[in-house]
Design a protein around this motif. Sequence first.
Motif, PDB file in Angstrom:
ATOM      1  N   ILE A  60       0.968  -1.151  -0.089  1.00  0.00           N
ATOM      2  CA  ILE A  60       0.068  -0.101  -0.070  1.00  0.00           C
ATOM      3  C   ILE A  60       0.849   1.361   0.002  1.00  0.00           C
ATOM      4  CG2 ILE A  60      -1.601   1.442   1.268  1.00  0.00           C
ATOM      5  CD1 ILE A  60      -2.604  -1.400  -0.069  1.00  0.00           C
ATOM      6  N   ASP A  61       0.803   2.030  -0.905  1.00  0.00           N
ATOM      7  CA  ASP A  61       1.765   3.188  -1.082  1.00  0.00           C
ATOM      8  C   ASP A  61       1.248   4.261  -0.199  1.00  0.00           C
ATOM      9  OD1 ASP A  61      -0.227   4.885  -2.405  1.00  0.00           O
ATOM     10  OD2 ASP A  61       0.394   4.148  -4.530  1.00  0.00           O
ATOM     11  N   SER A  62       2.028   5.319  -0.305  1.00  0.00           N
ATOM     12  CA  SER A  62       1.808   6.491   0.626  1.00  0.00           C
ATOM     13  C   SER A  62       0.674   7.525   0.166  1.00  0.00           C
ATOM     14  CB  SER A  62       3.327   7.716   0.443  1.00  0.00           C
ATOM     15  OG  SER A  62       3.102   8.135  -0.780  1.00  0.00           O
ATOM     16  N   GLN A  63      -0.019   6.984  -0.841  1.00  0.00           N
ATOM     17  CA  GLN A  63      -1.389   7.750  -1.242  1.00  0.00           C
ATOM     18  C   GLN A  63      -2.577   7.024  -0.947  1.00  0.00           C
ATOM     19  OE1 GLN A  63      -1.175   9.396  -4.851  1.00  0.00           O
ATOM     20  NE2 GLN A  63       0.557  10.465  -4.608  1.00  0.00           N
ATOM     21  N   GLY A  64      -2.182   5.539  -0.099  1.00  0.00           N
ATOM     22  CA  GLY A  64      -3.338   4.713   0.250  1.00  0.00           C
ATOM     23  C   GLY A  64      -3.624   3.616  -0.992  1.00  0.00           C
ATOM     24  N   ARG A  65      -3.021   3.566  -1.976  1.00  0.00           N
ATOM     25  CA  ARG A  65      -3.205   2.709  -3.080  1.00  0.00           C
ATOM     26  C   ARG A  65      -2.819   1.559  -2.943  1.00  0.00           C
ATOM     27  NH1 ARG A  65      -1.608   6.909  -7.880  1.00  0.00           N
ATOM     28  NH2 ARG A  65       0.259   6.581  -6.542  1.00  0.00           N
ATOM     29  N   ASN A  66      -3.497   0.526  -3.454  1.00  0.00           N
ATOM     30  CA  ASN A  66      -2.891  -0.880  -3.569  1.00  0.00           C
ATOM     31  C   ASN A  66      -2.222  -1.006  -4.915  1.00  0.00           C
ATOM     32  OD1 ASN A  66      -5.162  -1.561  -5.700  1.00  0.00           O
ATOM     33  ND2 ASN A  66      -6.206  -2.164  -3.988  1.00  0.00           N
ATOM     34  N   ALA A  67      -1.704  -2.170  -5.236  1.00  0.00           N
ATOM     35  CA  ALA A  67      -0.887  -2.119  -6.475  1.00  0.00           C
ATOM     36  C   ALA A  67      -1.767  -2.177  -7.547  1.00  0.00           C
ATOM     37  CB  ALA A  67      -0.112  -3.608  -6.491  1.00  0.00           C
ATOM     38  N   ALA A  68      -2.835  -2.818  -7.615  1.00  0.00           N
ATOM     39  CA  ALA A  68      -3.819  -2.617  -8.996  1.00  0.00           C
ATOM     40  C   ALA A  68      -4.123  -1.175  -8.950  1.00  0.00           C
ATOM     41  CB  ALA A  68      -5.096  -3.676  -8.797  1.00  0.00           C
ATOM     42  N   ASP A  69      -4.708  -0.628  -8.151  1.00  0.00           N
ATOM     43  CA  ASP A  69      -5.063   0.793  -8.147  1.00  0.00           C
ATOM     44  C   ASP A  69      -3.973   1.681  -8.685  1.00  0.00           C
ATOM     45  OD1 ASP A  69      -7.703   0.301  -7.371  1.00  0.00           O
ATOM     46  OD2 ASP A  69      -7.164   0.764  -5.119  1.00  0.00           O
ATOM     47  N   ARG A  70      -2.634   1.225  -8.179  1.00  0.00           N
ATOM     48  CA  ARG A  70      -1.609   2.185  -8.940  1.00  0.00           C
ATOM     49  C   ARG A  70      -1.260   1.893 -10.265  1.00  0.00           C
ATOM     50  NH1 ARG A  70       1.022   1.114  -4.893  1.00  0.00           N
ATOM     51  NH2 ARG A  70       2.054  -0.842  -5.419  1.00  0.00           N
ATOM     52  N   MET A  71      -1.312   0.709 -10.596  1.00  0.00           N
ATOM     53  CA  MET A  71      -1.236   0.294 -12.070  1.00  0.00           C
ATOM     54  C   MET A  71      -2.191   1.068 -13.026  1.00  0.00           C
ATOM     55  SD  MET A  71      -0.261  -3.604 -11.781  1.00  0.00           S
ATOM     56  CE  MET A  71       0.572  -4.364 -10.212  1.00  0.00           C
ATOM     57  N   THR A  72      -3.354   1.145 -12.475  1.00  0.00           N
ATOM     58  CA  THR A  72      -4.400   1.494 -13.151  1.00  0.00           C
ATOM     59  C   THR A  72      -4.300   3.132 -13.479  1.00  0.00           C
ATOM     60  OG1 THR A  72      -6.153  -0.083 -12.741  1.00  0.00           O
ATOM     61  CG2 THR A  72      -6.822   2.176 -13.498  1.00  0.00           C
ATOM     62  N   PHE A  73      -3.797   3.719 -12.116  1.00  0.00           N
ATOM     63  CA  PHE A  73      -3.362   5.146 -12.145  1.00  0.00           C
ATOM     64  C   PHE A  73      -2.355   5.615 -13.265  1.00  0.00           C
ATOM     65  CE2 PHE A  73      -1.068   8.900 -10.930  1.00  0.00           C
ATOM     66  CZ  PHE A  73      -1.940   9.820 -10.764  1.00  0.00           C
ATOM     67  N   TYR A  74      -1.325   4.741 -13.438  1.00  0.00           N
ATOM     68  CA  TYR A  74      -0.145   5.000 -14.388  1.00  0.00           C
ATOM     69  C   TYR A  74      -0.306   4.382 -15.772  1.00  0.00           C
ATOM     70  CZ  TYR A  74       2.599   7.141 -11.007  1.00  0.00           C
ATOM     71  OH  TYR A  74       3.009   8.186 -10.192  1.00  0.00           O
ATOM     72  N   GLY A  75      -1.809   4.079 -16.090  1.00  0.00           N
ATOM     73  CA  GLY A  75      -2.358   3.559 -17.490  1.00  0.00           C
ATOM     74  C   GLY A  75      -2.409   2.231 -17.752  1.00  0.00           C
ATOM     75  N   TYR A  76      -2.174   1.453 -16.831  1.00  0.00           N
ATOM     76  CA  TYR A  76      -2.433  -0.112 -17.011  1.00  0.00           C
ATOM     77  C   TYR A  76      -3.848  -0.444 -16.633  1.00  0.00           C
ATOM     78  CZ  TYR A  76      -1.647  -4.784 -17.992  1.00  0.00           C
ATOM     79  OH  TYR A  76      -1.610  -6.028 -18.449  1.00  0.00           O
ATOM     80  N   ASP A  77      -4.964   0.197 -17.690  1.00  0.00           N
ATOM     81  CA  ASP A  77      -6.319  -0.091 -17.255  1.00  0.00           C
ATOM     82  C   ASP A  77      -7.062  -1.011 -18.077  1.00  0.00           C
ATOM     83  OD1 ASP A  77      -8.717   0.575 -16.159  1.00  0.00           O
ATOM     84  OD2 ASP A  77      -9.092   2.238 -17.589  1.00  0.00           O
ATOM     85  N   TYR A  78      -6.567  -2.359 -17.831  1.00  0.00           N
ATOM     86  CA  TYR A  78      -6.863  -3.547 -18.674  1.00  0.00           C
ATOM     87  C   TYR A  78      -7.487  -4.608 -17.771  1.00  0.00           C
ATOM     88  CZ  TYR A  78      -3.860  -0.856 -21.860  1.00  0.00           C
ATOM     89  OH  TYR A  78      -3.323  -0.001 -22.505  1.00  0.00           O
ATOM     90  N   HIS A  79      -8.212  -5.385 -18.459  1.00  0.00           N
ATOM     91  CA  HIS A  79      -8.743  -6.352 -17.414  1.00  0.00           C
ATOM     92  C   HIS A  79      -7.524  -7.514 -17.459  1.00  0.00           C
ATOM     93  CE1 HIS A  79     -12.722  -4.803 -17.082  1.00  0.00           C
ATOM     94  NE2 HIS A  79     -12.854  -4.737 -18.456  1.00  0.00           N
ATOM     95  N   GLY A  80      -7.558  -8.515 -16.595  1.00  0.00           N
ATOM     96  CA  GLY A  80      -6.476  -9.527 -16.552  1.00  0.00           C
ATOM     97  C   GLY A  80      -5.905  -9.654 -15.278  1.00  0.00           C
ATOM     98  N   THR A  81      -4.868 -10.539 -15.262  1.00  0.00           N
ATOM     99  CA  THR A  81      -4.445 -10.643 -13.885  1.00  0.00           C
ATOM    100  C   THR A  81      -3.321  -9.545 -13.710  1.00  0.00           C
ATOM    101  OG1 THR A  81      -2.781 -12.331 -14.740  1.00  0.00           O
ATOM    102  CG2 THR A  81      -4.938 -12.974 -13.721  1.00  0.00           C
TER     103      THR A  81
END
Length: 176
Positions: A88-109
């Motif tokens: 959990i990063d300093s902004q309270g995001r988990n890994a999946a949310d952080r990846m989405t924030f940086y543009g990895y907004d795709y379905h899958g594992t």
Amino acid sequence: MVPVKTITVSVRGIFISLSLLLLITATVGNRITAHSPAIDNEERAMLKLINNYREQNGLGPLKISPSLNRAANWMSADMADKNYFRHIDSQGRNAADRMTFYGYDYHGTRGENLAAGFDDAARTFNQWKNSPGHNANMLNRTYNVIGIGREYGPFSKYKWYWTTDFGSYVDDKPLH
């Protein structure tokens, strides 16, 4: 009235100072910013170690995803800068949310490995290989892309921080 020459020199001086500040901000040490999909030599060595390991286990190679690389770089830098070590990063995001924030907004594992303490790829890779959960991420057959971030924090507890972010969807022109 202010002479044009003085204004031009002032504007040029501001531009040069601003350009220099941006250059310094983007390239402190061997730091890769969260905006850059590039990887340094140790990160490239990590990619090679993981891909060789996957090949030894009958799996295909991972390619560098620009968006996952931005997420991994940001996470490593955040841990190094703020002296913590957790998913959990300093902004309270988990890994999946952080990846989405940086543009990895795709379905899958998706998955993430974190490590701290070593500056080199070999020892960090061995930490992950000897940990069942981290090893499972490296050998997950659904993953096709990876982001790799390594960052140094001189005032942090562990000094060196690594992040690998994994995904199954191959996004925009992965880097090799």
